[in-house]
Enzyme design. Structure first.
Site, PDB file in Angstrom:
ATOM      1  N   ARG A  63     -55.830 -37.715 -38.854  1.00 12.40           N
ATOM      2  CA  ARG A  63     -54.696 -37.435 -39.739  1.00 12.40           C
ATOM      3  C   ARG A  63     -53.364 -37.763 -39.091  1.00 12.40           C
ATOM      4  NH1 ARG A  63     -57.494 -33.012 -43.026  1.00 12.40           N
ATOM      5  NH2 ARG A  63     -56.007 -32.645 -44.679  1.00 12.40           N
TER       6      ARG A  63
ATOM      7  N   ARG B 105     -48.470 -29.704 -47.809  1.00 11.56           N
ATOM      8  CA  ARG B 105     -49.596 -30.580 -47.437  1.00 11.56           C
ATOM      9  C   ARG B 105     -49.351 -32.016 -47.890  1.00 11.56           C
ATOM     10  NH1 ARG B 105     -53.929 -27.252 -50.316  1.00 11.56           N
ATOM     11  NH2 ARG B 105     -55.417 -28.898 -49.824  1.00 11.56           N
TER      12      ARG B 105
ATOM     13  N   ARG C  93     -58.502 -25.727 -58.463  1.00 14.13           N
ATOM     14  CA  ARG C  93     -59.757 -25.865 -57.698  1.00 14.13           C
ATOM     15  C   ARG C  93     -60.393 -24.513 -57.374  1.00 14.13           C
ATOM     16  NH1 ARG C  93     -59.812 -29.051 -52.151  1.00 14.13           N
ATOM     17  NH2 ARG C  93     -58.020 -27.728 -51.699  1.00 14.13           N
TER      18      ARG C  93
ATOM     19  N   LYS D 291     -62.062 -36.046 -51.672  1.00 14.69           N
ATOM     20  CA  LYS D 291     -62.868 -36.365 -50.482  1.00 14.69           C
ATOM     21  C   LYS D 291     -64.108 -35.467 -50.426  1.00 14.69           C
ATOM     22  CE  LYS D 291     -59.370 -35.554 -47.615  1.00 14.69           C
ATOM     23  NZ  LYS D 291     -58.360 -35.110 -48.603  1.00 14.69           N
TER      24      LYS D 291
ATOM     25  N   ARG E 198     -58.935 -21.384 -52.311  1.00 10.51           N
ATOM     26  CA  ARG E 198     -58.551 -21.508 -50.916  1.00 10.51           C
ATOM     27  C   ARG E 198     -57.168 -20.922 -50.669  1.00 10.51           C
ATOM     28  NH1 ARG E 198     -60.076 -27.537 -49.007  1.00 10.51           N
ATOM     29  NH2 ARG E 198     -57.928 -27.390 -48.254  1.00 10.51           N
TER      30      ARG E 198
END
Ligand code: AP5
Length: 214
Positions: A88, A171, A127, A13, A160
């Site tokens: 969400r 998640r 990431r 996203k 992160r």
């Protein structure tokens, strides 16, 4: 143009949002980025959100709805916006619907990026993100030109705090339980556009533009 960019953690996203936002001249409103900025600034919302985020849980609806209501009132949202990471939950989707109805607006599309869970885990574990502009990289799939530095502004890239194995698992579980069912709601409203999110980022981008009729 009012678009919801929908997809599980790691679907791409953030990676795709800039091109969509540039293409349609609409601001990119990422609730994750807003919460991380609030944490960094030490605001009450940031402090409340921190514990939920690091555990991979959702921040309560009453906080998130307030954040989005406030942000979408800004002048740059007059001609639309790209929502990334909101709604969400069914509660957030209902709040968005009444907010839009109150202001005589409507959604144009809900774009859902489809990526299998196994690929999501490896994307998130590799990431690296720019703390300044939020650009997202991957150590193998999308490396920066200079190792450890953002291509856009040269900042040192960071990982992160919710990209730990336990938080990633949580998640994904939360996404499947609470967020994925919203697709059915938007499918019934004729707004859902599903896009294959696997492949080179520029190929995914072309599919997105195609799905949005750009
Ligand atoms: P948020 O920041 O929204 O995180 P997320 O939804 O978990 O999504 P990510 O940002 O992790 O992934 P992405 O889809 O943007 O993927 P990216 O482009 O980076 O939310 C974080 C937390 O905030 C939540 O867990 C929650 O606690 C809270 N929160 C936020 N909104 C909330 C709300 N509305 N209600 C309640 N709580 C809320 O890509 C991932 C990696 O893959 C990168 O390394 C990238 O380089 C790589 N990649 C991208 N595209 C490709 C490709 N095509 N092929 C290979 N690799 C790729």
């Amino acid at each position: 143009m009012r678009v919801v960019l929908f997809g599980p953690p790691g679907a791409g996203k953030g990676t795709q949002a800039k091109a969509i936002s540039d293409r349609f001249s609409i601001p990119h409103l990422s609730t994750g980025d807003m919460l991380r900025a609030a944490r960094q600034a030490g605001t009450p919302v940031g402090k409340q959100a921190a514990e939920f985020m690091d555990a991979g849980k959702l921040v309560p609806d009453e906080i998130m709805v307030g954040v989005i209501e406030e942000r979408t009132k800004a002048a740059d949202c007059k001609n639309g916006f790209l929502l990334d990471g909101f709604p969400r939950t069914q509660g957030q989707a209902d709040a968005l619907a009444s907010m839009l109805e109150r202001t005589g607006q409507k959604l144009d599309a809900v774009l859902s990026l489809e990526v299998p869970d196994a690929e999501l885990v490896s994307r998130l574990a590799g990431r690296w993100t720019c703390p300044k502009c939020q650009a997202s990289y991957h150590e193998k799939n999308l490396p920066p030109k200079v190792k450890g530095r953002c291509d856009r502004d040269g900042e040192t890239l960071t990982q992160r705090t919710d990209d730990t194995e336990a938080a990633i698992r949580k998640r994904l579980q939360v996404f499947h339980e609470q967020t994925d069912p919203l697709k059915e709601t938007y499918r019934k409203q004729g707004l859902l556009r599903s896009v294959e999110g696997v492949g080179a980022p520029q190929d995914v981008q072309a599919r997105i533009h195609n799905a949005l009729g750009a």
